[in-house]
Design a protein around this motif. Sequence first.
Motif, PDB file in Angstrom:
ATOM      1  N   VAL A   1       0.829  -1.209   0.000  1.00  0.00           N
ATOM      2  CA  VAL A   1       0.000   0.000   0.000  1.00  0.00           C
ATOM      3  C   VAL A   1       0.861   1.255   0.000  1.00  0.00           C
ATOM      4  CG1 VAL A   1      -1.662   1.344   1.355  1.00  0.00           C
ATOM      5  CG2 VAL A   1      -1.945  -1.119   1.144  1.00  0.00           C
ATOM      6  N   GLU A   2       1.858   1.311   0.861  1.00  0.00           N
ATOM      7  CA  GLU A   2       2.677   2.526   0.980  1.00  0.00           C
ATOM      8  C   GLU A   2       3.512   2.781  -0.271  1.00  0.00           C
ATOM      9  OE1 GLU A   2       2.132   4.877   3.087  1.00  0.00           O
ATOM     10  OE2 GLU A   2       0.705   3.629   4.169  1.00  0.00           O
ATOM     11  N   ALA A   3       4.035   1.727  -0.884  1.00  0.00           N
ATOM     12  CA  ALA A   3       4.803   1.906  -2.123  1.00  0.00           C
ATOM     13  C   ALA A   3       3.897   2.408  -3.239  1.00  0.00           C
ATOM     14  CB  ALA A   3       5.479   0.605  -2.538  1.00  0.00           C
ATOM     15  N   THR A   4       2.715   1.846  -3.338  1.00  0.00           N
ATOM     16  CA  THR A   4       1.761   2.288  -4.358  1.00  0.00           C
ATOM     17  C   THR A   4       1.350   3.739  -4.115  1.00  0.00           C
ATOM     18  OG1 THR A   4       0.942   0.043  -4.688  1.00  0.00           O
ATOM     19  CG2 THR A   4      -0.498   1.837  -5.399  1.00  0.00           C
ATOM     20  N   ALA A   5       1.116   4.096  -2.858  1.00  0.00           N
ATOM     21  CA  ALA A   5       0.747   5.475  -2.529  1.00  0.00           C
ATOM     22  C   ALA A   5       1.861   6.439  -2.933  1.00  0.00           C
ATOM     23  CB  ALA A   5       0.437   5.603  -1.037  1.00  0.00           C
ATOM     24  N   ALA A   6       3.080   6.092  -2.612  1.00  0.00           N
ATOM     25  CA  ALA A   6       4.218   6.964  -2.954  1.00  0.00           C
ATOM     26  C   ALA A   6       4.382   7.102  -4.465  1.00  0.00           C
ATOM     27  CB  ALA A   6       5.488   6.416  -2.326  1.00  0.00           C
ATOM     28  N   GLU A   7       4.214   6.003  -5.197  1.00  0.00           N
ATOM     29  CA  GLU A   7       4.381   6.037  -6.649  1.00  0.00           C
ATOM     30  C   GLU A   7       3.268   6.831  -7.325  1.00  0.00           C
ATOM     31  OE1 GLU A   7       4.669   1.864  -7.448  1.00  0.00           O
ATOM     32  OE2 GLU A   7       6.696   1.756  -6.624  1.00  0.00           O
ATOM     33  N   THR A   8       2.028   6.642  -6.885  1.00  0.00           N
ATOM     34  CA  THR A   8       0.932   7.401  -7.481  1.00  0.00           C
ATOM     35  C   THR A   8       1.019   8.878  -7.094  1.00  0.00           C
ATOM     36  OG1 THR A   8      -0.561   6.752  -5.681  1.00  0.00           O
ATOM     37  CG2 THR A   8      -0.664   5.457  -7.717  1.00  0.00           C
TER      38      THR A   8
ATOM     39  N   ILE B   1      -5.813   9.252 -15.772  1.00  0.00           N
ATOM     40  CA  ILE B   1      -6.120   7.857 -16.061  1.00  0.00           C
ATOM     41  C   ILE B   1      -4.880   7.225 -16.654  1.00  0.00           C
ATOM     42  CG2 ILE B   1      -7.537   6.253 -17.398  1.00  0.00           C
ATOM     43  CD1 ILE B   1      -9.697   8.507 -17.422  1.00  0.00           C
ATOM     44  N   VAL B   2      -4.450   6.145 -16.030  1.00  0.00           N
ATOM     45  CA  VAL B   2      -3.301   5.390 -16.532  1.00  0.00           C
ATOM     46  C   VAL B   2      -3.820   4.017 -16.923  1.00  0.00           C
ATOM     47  CG1 VAL B   2      -1.053   4.409 -15.981  1.00  0.00           C
ATOM     48  CG2 VAL B   2      -1.695   6.652 -15.057  1.00  0.00           C
ATOM     49  N   THR B   3      -3.544   3.621 -18.143  1.00  0.00           N
ATOM     50  CA  THR B   3      -3.993   2.324 -18.648  1.00  0.00           C
ATOM     51  C   THR B   3      -2.815   1.372 -18.694  1.00  0.00           C
ATOM     52  OG1 THR B   3      -5.625   3.451 -20.024  1.00  0.00           O
ATOM     53  CG2 THR B   3      -5.120   1.161 -20.580  1.00  0.00           C
ATOM     54  N   THR B   4      -2.990   0.203 -18.088  1.00  0.00           N
ATOM     55  CA  THR B   4      -1.972  -0.841 -18.141  1.00  0.00           C
ATOM     56  C   THR B   4      -2.560  -2.042 -18.878  1.00  0.00           C
ATOM     57  OG1 THR B   4      -2.632  -1.834 -16.026  1.00  0.00           O
ATOM     58  CG2 THR B   4      -0.998  -0.068 -15.941  1.00  0.00           C
ATOM     59  N   ARG B   5      -1.761  -3.056 -19.072  1.00  0.00           N
ATOM     60  CA  ARG B   5      -2.240  -4.246 -19.801  1.00  0.00           C
ATOM     61  C   ARG B   5      -3.408  -4.936 -19.109  1.00  0.00           C
ATOM     62  NH1 ARG B   5       1.376  -5.096 -23.836  1.00  0.00           N
ATOM     63  NH2 ARG B   5       3.560  -4.662 -23.434  1.00  0.00           N
ATOM     64  N   ASN B   6      -3.463  -4.845 -17.776  1.00  0.00           N
ATOM     65  CA  ASN B   6      -4.527  -5.563 -17.069  1.00  0.00           C
ATOM     66  C   ASN B   6      -5.437  -4.658 -16.237  1.00  0.00           C
ATOM     67  OD1 ASN B   6      -2.797  -4.915 -15.040  1.00  0.00           O
ATOM     68  ND2 ASN B   6      -2.572  -6.979 -14.238  1.00  0.00           N
ATOM     69  N   GLY B   7      -5.276  -3.346 -16.348  1.00  0.00           N
ATOM     70  CA  GLY B   7      -6.132  -2.492 -15.536  1.00  0.00           C
ATOM     71  C   GLY B   7      -6.067  -1.022 -15.878  1.00  0.00           C
TER      72      GLY B   7
END
Length: 134
Positions: free
Chosen positions: A42-49, A83-89
Motif C-alpha cells: 500500500v505505501e509503495a503504491t501510494a508513494a508512486e501514485t 487515467i493510466v492504462t496498463t495491460r490488465n487495468g
Amino acid sequence: MPGIDECLLQAMVVPGARGAAIVDWTSGLALGAIGETPGGDVEATAAETAELARMAAEYPSFAPDDTAPAERGVKGLPVEDLIVTTRNGYHVIRFVETTFDSSVFLHLWLDRETGNLALARLRMADIAERLVLG
C-alpha cells in the motif's frame, strides 16, 4: 458527508474495482486504503501514485497560460483526474478539494476486463466532491 472509510467503501462498489486509496500527494502517504494494491504494498503504491499526481499538478504543461485560475480544477489545479492504462487495468486518480491545502487524491485501481472506466470517473468525481476530511 462521508469520511475516508465510507468513501473507500463506495469506491469499491464501482464495477471492476480491485483496490482504492486516499493519498496525500505532498507526502506520498496513504490516508486510507481498501482492497488489493498493485505489487501488494500500500505505501509503495501510494508513494508512486503521489509522484504521478504531483507531476500532473505542478507542471505548467497541463496549465496553459490562457487558462484562468477559476477555470482550473481543484484549488486552481489544472487537472481534475488522471487515467493510466496498463495491460490488465486502469488507474484513476481524482484530485480532492479540501478546506486546507487540497493535496489529496483518490486512487482507484480497476480490472481492465470488468471495469467501466466512464462510470469510474463519474463515481470518483462524486465521491471526491462529498469527501470530508478533518
